[in-house]
Design an enzyme around this catalytic site. Structure first.
Site, PDB file in Angstrom:
ATOM      1  N   PRO A 145       0.790  -1.221   0.000  1.00 16.02           N
ATOM      2  CG  PRO A 145      -0.088  -1.090   2.132  1.00 16.02           C
ATOM      3  CD  PRO A 145       0.538  -2.051   1.172  1.00 16.02           C
ATOM      4  CG  ASN A 146      -0.331   4.450   1.055  1.00 15.79           C
ATOM      5  OD1 ASN A 146      -1.237   4.925   0.379  1.00 15.79           O
ATOM      6  ND2 ASN A 146      -0.504   4.068   2.298  1.00 15.79           N
TER       7      ASN A 146
ATOM      8  NE  ARG B 197       1.069  12.725  -2.444  1.00 17.60           N
ATOM      9  CZ  ARG B 197      -0.038  12.040  -2.183  1.00 17.60           C
ATOM     10  NH1 ARG B 197      -0.361  11.746  -0.942  1.00 17.60           N
ATOM     11  NH2 ARG B 197      -0.824  11.638  -3.154  1.00 17.60           N
TER      12      ARG B 197
ATOM     13  CE1 TYR C 186       8.932   5.365   3.014  1.00 19.48           C
ATOM     14  CE2 TYR C 186       7.539   7.311   2.903  1.00 19.48           C
ATOM     15  CZ  TYR C 186       7.889   6.125   3.507  1.00 19.48           C
ATOM     16  OH  TYR C 186       7.193   5.696   4.610  1.00 19.48           O
TER      17      TYR C 186
ATOM     18  CG  ASN D 290       8.316  -1.851   0.703  1.00 14.43           C
ATOM     19  OD1 ASN D 290       7.695  -1.993   1.762  1.00 14.43           O
ATOM     20  ND2 ASN D 290       8.964  -0.738   0.409  1.00 14.43           N
TER      21      ASN D 290
ATOM     22  CB  ALA E 107       1.390   0.634   6.492  1.00 13.73           C
TER      23      ALA E 107
ATOM     24  CD  GLU F 222      10.105  -7.442   6.250  1.00 12.98           C
ATOM     25  OE1 GLU F 222      10.385  -8.555   6.764  1.00 12.98           O
ATOM     26  OE2 GLU F 222       9.655  -6.490   6.901  1.00 12.98           O
TER      27      GLU F 222
ATOM     28  CG  HIS G 190      10.790  -2.228   5.270  1.00 15.93           C
ATOM     29  ND1 HIS G 190       9.451  -2.069   5.001  1.00 15.93           N
ATOM     30  CD2 HIS G 190      10.932  -3.414   5.893  1.00 15.93           C
ATOM     31  CE1 HIS G 190       8.796  -3.120   5.469  1.00 15.93           C
ATOM     32  NE2 HIS G 190       9.675  -3.952   6.009  1.00 15.93           N
TER      33      HIS G 190
ATOM     34  NE  ARG H 189       9.801   6.350   8.847  1.00 15.17           N
ATOM     35  CZ  ARG H 189       8.929   6.183   7.857  1.00 15.17           C
ATOM     36  NH1 ARG H 189       9.136   5.232   6.938  1.00 15.17           N
ATOM     37  NH2 ARG H 189       7.862   6.947   7.769  1.00 15.17           N
TER      38      ARG H 189
HETATM   39  O1  CA2 Z   1      10.306   2.153   4.241  1.00 11.82           O
HETATM   40  C1  CA2 Z   1       9.472   1.473   3.631  1.00 11.82           C
HETATM   41  O2  CA2 Z   1       9.694   0.996   2.514  1.00 11.82           O
HETATM   42  C2  CA2 Z   1       8.082   1.253   4.214  1.00 11.82           C
HETATM   43  O3  CA2 Z   1       7.671  -0.062   3.896  1.00 11.82           O
HETATM   44  C3  CA2 Z   1       7.176   2.264   3.563  1.00 11.82           C
HETATM   45  C4  CA2 Z   1       5.753   2.264   4.138  1.00 11.82           C
HETATM   46  C5  CA2 Z   1       5.786   2.366   5.662  1.00 11.82           C
HETATM   47  O4  CA2 Z   1       4.487   2.262   6.184  1.00 11.82           O
HETATM   48  C6  CA2 Z   1       6.661   1.301   6.276  1.00 11.82           C
HETATM   49  O5  CA2 Z   1       6.689   1.497   7.667  1.00 11.82           O
HETATM   50  C7  CA2 Z   1       8.078   1.398   5.734  1.00 11.82           C
HETATM   51  C8  CA2 Z   1       4.964   3.440   3.592  1.00 11.82           C
HETATM   52  C9  CA2 Z   1       4.866   3.471   2.120  1.00 11.82           C
HETATM   53  C10 CA2 Z   1       4.290   4.793   1.741  1.00 11.82           C
HETATM   54  O6  CA2 Z   1       5.031   5.265   0.665  1.00 11.82           O
HETATM   55  C11 CA2 Z   1       4.933   6.570   0.338  1.00 11.82           C
HETATM   56  C12 CA2 Z   1       5.832   7.019  -0.587  1.00 11.82           C
HETATM   57  C13 CA2 Z   1       5.803   8.333  -0.945  1.00 11.82           C
HETATM   58  C14 CA2 Z   1       4.880   9.183  -0.379  1.00 11.82           C
HETATM   59  C15 CA2 Z   1       3.976   8.735   0.539  1.00 11.82           C
HETATM   60  C16 CA2 Z   1       3.990   7.392   0.896  1.00 11.82           C
END
Ligand code: CA2
Length: 154
Positions: A10-11, A18, A23, A79, A82, A104, A106, A113
């Site tokens: 997700p996301n 963003r 990221y 990946n 969340a 896996e 990240h 964090r």
């Molecule tokens: O660090 C990672 O790759 C995460 O898997 C990213 C997830 C987060 O919930 C994990 O704790 C760590 C969030 C992905 C959201 O990605 C975005 C990318 C750009 C802008 C907004 C969200």
């Protein structure tokens, strides 16, 4: 050609658009193109799949479990976003397909964090974990998967 799965949760479709401090600036389309090229160099055919739906991720893991059993796939770079921190279903799916190597990934260093990001339901059933290398982590994970494949086919 054996298949390798790049799976994003997700996301992650928002990657590069963003929160660049967390990221980076590379988009998911860029990551998928780089991953596909790197997979080709290793002699694999990449399939890239992203979903914001937990069930769609589960279905893809099940599909690759079947492809792994028939020798058509080598594993998955995943990946879970969340869902990492919430989804017992993902752990059950990876356990359930029994043997499919899942690395896996990240992008961010989740351990630097918030506390709630420190726990992963996926890590106990992952063949390896790559954390905090930015989007390079996807390629490092692919290399790890190739090494696992080479080791198991000796
Ligand atoms: O660090 C990672 O790759 C995460 O898997 C990213 C997830 C987060 O919930 C994990 O704790 C760590 C969030 C992905 C959201 O990605 C975005 C990318 C750009 C802008 C907004 C969200």
């Amino acid at each position: 050609m054996k298949k390798v799965l790049l799976l994003n949760g997700p996301n992650l479709n928002l990657l590069g658009t963003r929160e660049p401090n967390q990221y980076g600036h590379t988009t998911l389309a860029d990551v998928e193109a780089l991953f596909t090229q790197a997979a080709q160099r290793l002699g694999f055919e990449a399939e890239c799949f992203q979903s914001n739906w937990e069930g769609a991720l589960l279905d893809k893991i099940h599909e690759y479990g079947r492809l792994y059993k028939t020798g058509e796939a080598v594993g998955a770079v995943f990946n879970p976003g969340a869902f990492t921190h919430t989804s017992i279903a993902l752990q059950d799916a990876i356990k359930g397909v029994d043997g499919l190597p899942v690395i896996e990934v990240h992008v961010s260093n989740v351990h630097a964090r918030e506390e709630f990001r420190h726990h992963s339901w996926v890590s106990p059933v992952a063949a390896g974990i790559v954390v905090g290398f930015g989007v390079d982590g996807y390629l490092l994970a692919l290399e790890g998967l190739q090494r696992i494949h080479a080791r198991t086919t000796l």
